[in-house]
Scaffold this motif. Structure first.
Motif, mmCIF file in Angstrom:
data_model
loop_
_atom_site.group_PDB
_atom_site.id
_atom_site.type_symbol
_atom_site.label_atom_id
_atom_site.label_comp_id
_atom_site.label_asym_id
_atom_site.label_seq_id
_atom_site.Cartn_x
_atom_site.Cartn_y
_atom_site.Cartn_z
ATOM 1 N N GLU B 354 0.846 -1.183 0.000
ATOM 2 C CA GLU B 354 0.000 0.000 0.000
ATOM 3 C C GLU B 354 0.887 1.240 0.000
ATOM 4 N N PRO B 355 0.711 2.113 -0.993
ATOM 5 C CA PRO B 355 1.577 3.293 -1.059
ATOM 6 C C PRO B 355 1.513 4.101 0.237
ATOM 7 N N ARG B 356 2.639 4.689 0.567
ATOM 8 C CA ARG B 356 2.678 5.532 1.767
ATOM 9 C C ARG B 356 2.265 6.951 1.401
ATOM 10 N N SER B 500 -6.224 -1.671 -7.744
ATOM 11 C CA SER B 500 -6.276 -0.635 -6.714
ATOM 12 C C SER B 500 -6.015 -1.265 -5.355
ATOM 13 N N CYS B 501 -5.204 -0.603 -4.529
ATOM 14 C CA CYS B 501 -4.936 -1.169 -3.207
ATOM 15 C C CYS B 501 -6.109 -0.921 -2.279
ATOM 16 N N GLY B 502 -7.018 -0.039 -2.678
ATOM 17 C CA GLY B 502 -8.249 0.134 -1.920
ATOM 18 C C GLY B 502 -8.168 1.174 -0.823
ATOM 19 N N SER B 503 -7.047 1.852 -0.727
ATOM 20 C CA SER B 503 -6.877 2.775 0.387
ATOM 21 C C SER B 503 -7.666 4.076 0.212
ATOM 22 N N CYS B 504 -7.645 4.640 -0.994
ATOM 23 C CA CYS B 504 -8.355 5.909 -1.213
ATOM 24 C C CYS B 504 -9.749 5.636 -1.748
ATOM 25 N N SER B 505 -10.733 6.349 -1.217
ATOM 26 C CA SER B 505 -12.086 6.086 -1.700
ATOM 27 C C SER B 505 -12.228 6.472 -3.173
ATOM 28 N N THR B 506 -11.507 7.501 -3.603
ATOM 29 C CA THR B 506 -11.597 7.882 -5.020
ATOM 30 C C THR B 506 -11.211 6.713 -5.919
ATOM 31 N N CYS B 507 -10.043 6.154 -5.659
ATOM 32 C CA CYS B 507 -9.506 5.115 -6.538
ATOM 33 C C CYS B 507 -10.286 3.811 -6.392
ATOM 34 N N ARG B 508 -10.851 3.609 -5.212
ATOM 35 C CA ARG B 508 -11.599 2.374 -4.971
ATOM 36 C C ARG B 508 -12.964 2.423 -5.668
ATOM 37 N N ALA B 543 -7.481 13.358 -6.881
ATOM 38 C CA ALA B 543 -7.308 13.482 -5.435
ATOM 39 C C ALA B 543 -6.731 12.213 -4.806
ATOM 40 N N SER B 544 -6.441 11.196 -5.609
ATOM 41 C CA SER B 544 -5.947 9.932 -5.053
ATOM 42 C C SER B 544 -4.511 10.072 -4.563
ATOM 43 N N ARG B 545 -4.130 9.131 -3.703
ATOM 44 C CA ARG B 545 -2.818 9.236 -3.083
ATOM 45 C C ARG B 545 -1.675 8.928 -4.047
ATOM 46 N N CYS B 546 -1.846 7.933 -4.894
ATOM 47 C CA CYS B 546 -0.706 7.572 -5.748
ATOM 48 C C CYS B 546 -1.093 7.597 -7.219
ATOM 49 N N GLY B 547 -0.099 7.388 -8.044
ATOM 50 C CA GLY B 547 -0.280 7.458 -9.485
ATOM 51 C C GLY B 547 -1.309 6.486 -10.021
ATOM 52 N N LEU B 548 -1.498 5.368 -9.337
ATOM 53 C CA LEU B 548 -2.469 4.403 -9.864
ATOM 54 C C LEU B 548 -3.854 5.037 -9.930
ATOM 55 N N GLY B 549 -4.291 5.549 -8.798
ATOM 56 C CA GLY B 549 -5.614 6.166 -8.774
ATOM 57 C C GLY B 549 -5.681 7.417 -9.633
ATOM 58 N N GLN B 550 -4.602 8.180 -9.623
ATOM 59 C CA GLN B 550 -4.610 9.431 -10.387
ATOM 60 C C GLN B 550 -4.775 9.192 -11.881
HETATM 61 S S1 SF4 Z 1 -4.585 5.758 -5.476
HETATM 62 FE FE1 SF4 Z 1 -2.896 4.420 -4.903
HETATM 63 S S2 SF4 Z 1 -2.929 4.465 -2.679
HETATM 64 FE FE2 SF4 Z 1 -4.918 5.198 -3.334
HETATM 65 S S3 SF4 Z 1 -6.222 3.350 -3.405
HETATM 66 FE FE3 SF4 Z 1 -5.380 3.660 -5.443
HETATM 67 S S4 SF4 Z 1 -3.598 2.343 -5.449
HETATM 68 FE FE4 SF4 Z 1 -4.107 2.667 -3.312
#
Ligand code: SF4
Ligand SMILES: Cc1cc2nc3c(=O)[nH]c(=O)nc-3n(C[C@H](O)[C@H](O)[C@H](O)COP(=O)(O)O)c2cc1C
Ligand code: SF4
Lengths: 182, 600
Positions: B354-356, B500-508, B543-550
């Protein structure tokens, strides 16, 4: 101008949102001055008797009956408002959405710890009963919804302000406290 | 089981940060990770069981149920589908008598989907018990299933010729092909191990960093961060120990150039890590390799061993007092997000990938909270050439902003898929010529994988480089007869949703909503409103934490931007709104469960 007409209903909700409408306290008298109620549990009118201006929907759709009522509201109301978490997102009832419907029914009617009787092991199937949907749908996934009032339930002031804004056509005030949820 | 788990834990020095390795061994030994093993690990490490379980459940190649004596993972990437995966998949199902996600009743074989395994230039491909099978055909599948029935070892099941180069060496023996089509300064064979180390030990670490800075080289992992600067940050960050990570996770669908480097130029890569270690003041290097490349393990270990014997690794390297550096290989277990540098570090510490939250960036607080450099495989290889030939020389290739060369992984509808090392500044048109794709046959090119952009022929004159079309190097060429929305965009959206690692609601949440809308449009229920929603909702993902969600909305956003007609021709023109709700479909399961016939 004649008074705006309001209709309300509770679909798959707990009636908490309606209680919140009542929670406007003595302003309810003012409300009855401002608007006329049509189909609504508040006055117990069961069927639409005319076209309405505003429909307030509590709860999402968990069965075919909910879908019919919601569609009926869409037909009769110029403006539809999803009131509360259940109408907007499915809410608590939608917790079943991750579980196959068969498992839900079996748990409720056959295998659950609190099941007594039901020797014939019947899952209710009377044709008169509404049919459960495979999952609970938020209202906007069934019909077009014009506005959303968040909260569980949305607090009385928010409902009041929203109604006044809709009736007067003025822009609604949304102070930070109303839209922050933590 | 208890004894086996204990032994495995001991093998990794009773170190709970090596949980990934422990689980990989248990998975390999048993074909799954039994509950007792989780209990045992939790007990030994004084962790709670859920803490172990959350690592287990996070990774695609860990399973808590048996996966069969032969676990077949068939790639379902876009290019695999283009190259005939459907028939291959159908043949597997028919011959084994099971569906995807199932194991045969006798436990002999399990059949699973997996996302891009880095073999796009030789699809359809599958991984069976860590061995790679490429260019599958229905006929080949029948042979494989016959061999499975006979209980043949996977190593004996390969009847094709071994691949080219090192692929046929004793320690790899794989049918994978390198398909190196164009060699440039980085892939050039003009390198012998130890050369660059000899040179740097005569320099001060600061001078090494200076040379790298002079080259203006930027990271090749996608983000394009200046490499020299990254090293300098790490060197200046306080910390009693520092680490060099090589990011060999290569999870972006469509890239496979790092695989080719790991196969053909591992010495170059390891030397790059030694240089980075010297420059930064690190004594330990870790290569984080995606699980899909496990078949390269012995090969890589052998080359590390040779480097130790030659004292390119180890203590007082080449006589330089106090210059100690060693490298270990850390395998992942199937998770695209682990390519993100902080997730990669989490994973290497034995946790969910899970990205920090950043800052702090890894250069300040990385592995074990110590300053850590994470560099891509290609970055570290390029650095060696910068050291050998100088930053000025390196700058003579490419453009101002994008110096040097780039390894491209090219696949899809072209004559010569494979790896090409080109100088930055080429246009897409040039590339199409180079790979044997006739312009009149090409409908679109996916640049930079699913997180990148889908460009139309109008833009084929754009150039590759940080100034214009930045890319980690994946180019997928899409021919005229392909259905972009259902064949490509939908597949990419599924990919992000799964990964998605599921941490951010946007990306999830948002990518799923967007995919549902796309499906609605494909099912002829869409309206203009849906197209507008897609554009609006896509913005939320930033607004996601990492590049995956973005970037998770990019497949839709970029096809919508460059191929609007594909969407517009499918929507209902006479309606301003359609929820897409279908009552009959919505009660299907419940009608079955209650035995009722719908009454409306
Ligand atoms: S944006 Fe990154 S950190 Fe956030 S849920 Fe997606 S994969 Fe996880
Ligand atoms: C979801 C995601 C996946 C990534 N996958 C990779 C990868 O497979 N390989 C890689 O080198 N960088 C990958 N990156 C970029 C890394 O976070 C990091 O920027 C890179 O490894 C730094 O190396 P560089 O400076 O040499 O480019 C990924 C980033 C994200 C957000
Ligand atoms: S939103 Fe809350 S109060 Fe309103 S119906 Fe749902 S559960 Fe009850």
């Amino acid at each position: 101008m004649s008074k705006p007409i309001i209709a309300t209903t509770s679909l798959a909700g707990c009636f908490g949102c309606h209680m919140s409408v009542l929670d406007i306290d003595d302003r309810i008298l003012e409300l009855f001055e401002l608007v006329e109620f049509n189909k609504s549990p508040i006055n117990d009118i069961k069927k639409f008797t005319k076209k309405c201006d505003i429909g307030l929907i509590e709860g999402g759709c968990c069965n075919s009956e909910n879908v019919h009522v919601l569609k009926d509201f869409r037909e009769h109301c110029k403006i539809l408002v999803s009131v509360g978490e259940c109408a907007i997102m499915g809410g608590l009832p939608a917790m079943r959405n991750g579980i196959p419907i068969r498992e839900c029914l079996e748990e409720a009617y056959l295998n659950g710890l609190t099941v007594v009787g039901n020797e014939e092991r019947i899952i209710p199937n009377d044709p008169e009963l509404p049919m459960l949907l495979d999952r609970v749908f938020p209202c906007h996934e069934v019909v077009k919804i014009d506005y959303f009032l968040p909260g569980c339930p949305p607090r009385a002031d928010l409902i009041w302000d929203a109604l006044v804004a809709l009736i007067s056509g003025d822009e609604m005030k949304l102070p930070y406290e109303v839209v922050k949820f933590d | 089981m208890k004894a086996e788990v204990k032994k495995t834990i001991e093998k990794y020095g009773n170190d709970k940060f090596r949980l990934m390795d422990i689980l990989i061994d248990i998975q390999k030994e048993n074909g799954y990770i039994p509950g007792e093993a989780i209990t045992q690990i939790a007990e030994d490490f004084e962790m709670s069981e859920v803490d172990v379980e959350q690592t287990v459940s996070f990774y695609h190649f860990f399973s808590q149920k048996p996966t069969g004596k032969y676990a077949i993972f068939l790639n379902n990437s876009v290019v695999a589908n283009m190259m005939g995966r459907a028939e291959v998949a159908a043949t597997f199902m028919k011959e084994l008598g099971i569906k995807f996600g199932e194991v045969t009743p006798d436990g002999s074989a399990g059949l699973f989907n997996t996302s891009c395994i880095g073999m796009n230039d030789q699809e359809p491909a599958a991984i069976i018990n860590n061995r790679i099978f490429t260019r599958l055909t229905p006929f080949r599948v029948k042979e494989i299933v016959r061999d499975i029935r006979e209980g043949k070892d996977v190593d004996e099941m390969n009847v094709q010729d071994w691949g080219d180069g090192e692929n046929s060496s004793d320690l790899i023996r794989s049918v994978v092909s390198n398909n190196i089509r164009k060699i440039g300064p980085v892939l050039d064979r003009d390198f012998t191990a130890g050369q660059a180390i000899e040179k740097i030990i005569k320099l001060k670490p600061e001078e090494v960093i200076e040379e790298v800075k002079k080259s203006n080289m930027r990271g090749r992992g996608g983000a394009g961060f200046p490499t020299g600067l990254k090293w300098e940050f790490c060197r200046n960050a306080p910390g009693e120990k520092k680490y060099i990570f090589c990011n060999a996770d290569e999870g972006e669908p469509g890239t496979f150039k790092d695989r080719v480097i790991l196969t053909e130029r591992p010495r170059l890569l390891f030397e790059g890590m030694v240089i980075a270690g010297y420059a930064v003041g690190a004594s330990e290097g870790i290569v984080y390799v995606r699980y899909e490349y496990k078949y390269l393990e012995q090969h890589l270990e052998k080359i590390l061993q040779q480097a130790r014997e030659a004292n390119y690794l180890g203590k007082n390297i080449l006589g330089k007092k106090g210059f100690n550096f060693d490298i270990r290989i850390q395998f992942g277990a199937g998770a695209y997000v682990c390519g993100e540098e902080s997730a990669l570090i989490e994973s290497a510490e034995g946790k969910r990938g899970e990205p920090r939250d950043r800052p702090p960036f890894p250069v300040e607080k990385g592995y074990h909270d110590m300053p850590t450099v994470v560099n891509n495989v290609e970055t570290l290889c390029s650095v060696v050439k910068v050291i050998l030939k100088g930053g000025e020389w390196y700058k003579s290739f490419g453009t101002n902003e994008s110096t040097g060369t780039k390894l491209l992984s090219i696949s899809g509808d072209c004559k010569f898929p494979g790896v090409y090392e080109v100088v930055w500044g080429f246009s897409v048109n040039d590339i199409l010529d180079m790979v044997g794709a006739g312009k009149e046959d090409v409908q679109a090119v996916q640049v930079g994988g699913p997180s990148g952009a889908l460009i139309s022929p109008d833009e084929f004159n754009r150039t590759l480089g940080y100034e214009d079309l930045a890319t980690g190097g994946s180019l997928i060429i899409i021919g005229k007869n392909r259905d972009i929305l259902s064949g490509i965009v939908l597949n990419f959206m599924d990919f992000f949703i799964d990964e998605s690692c599921g941490s951010c609601s946007t990306c999830r949440i948002v990518p799923t909503l967007m995919r549902n809308k796309l499906n609605k449009i494909l099912n002829a229920r869409g309206t203009q409103q849906d197209i507008d929603d897609l554009t609006e909702w896509g913005k939320i993902l930033k607004a996601s934490r990492c590049g995956l969600g973005q970037t998770a909305g990019n497949p839709i956003l970029s096809s919508l931007k460059n191929f609007p007609a594909l969407y517009e021709e499918k929507i209902q023109k006479n309606k301003s709104f359609d929820s897409g709700f279908d009552l009959n479909a919505a009660i299907k399961e419940s009608a079955k469960a209650t035995g009722r016939i719908p009454n409306f």
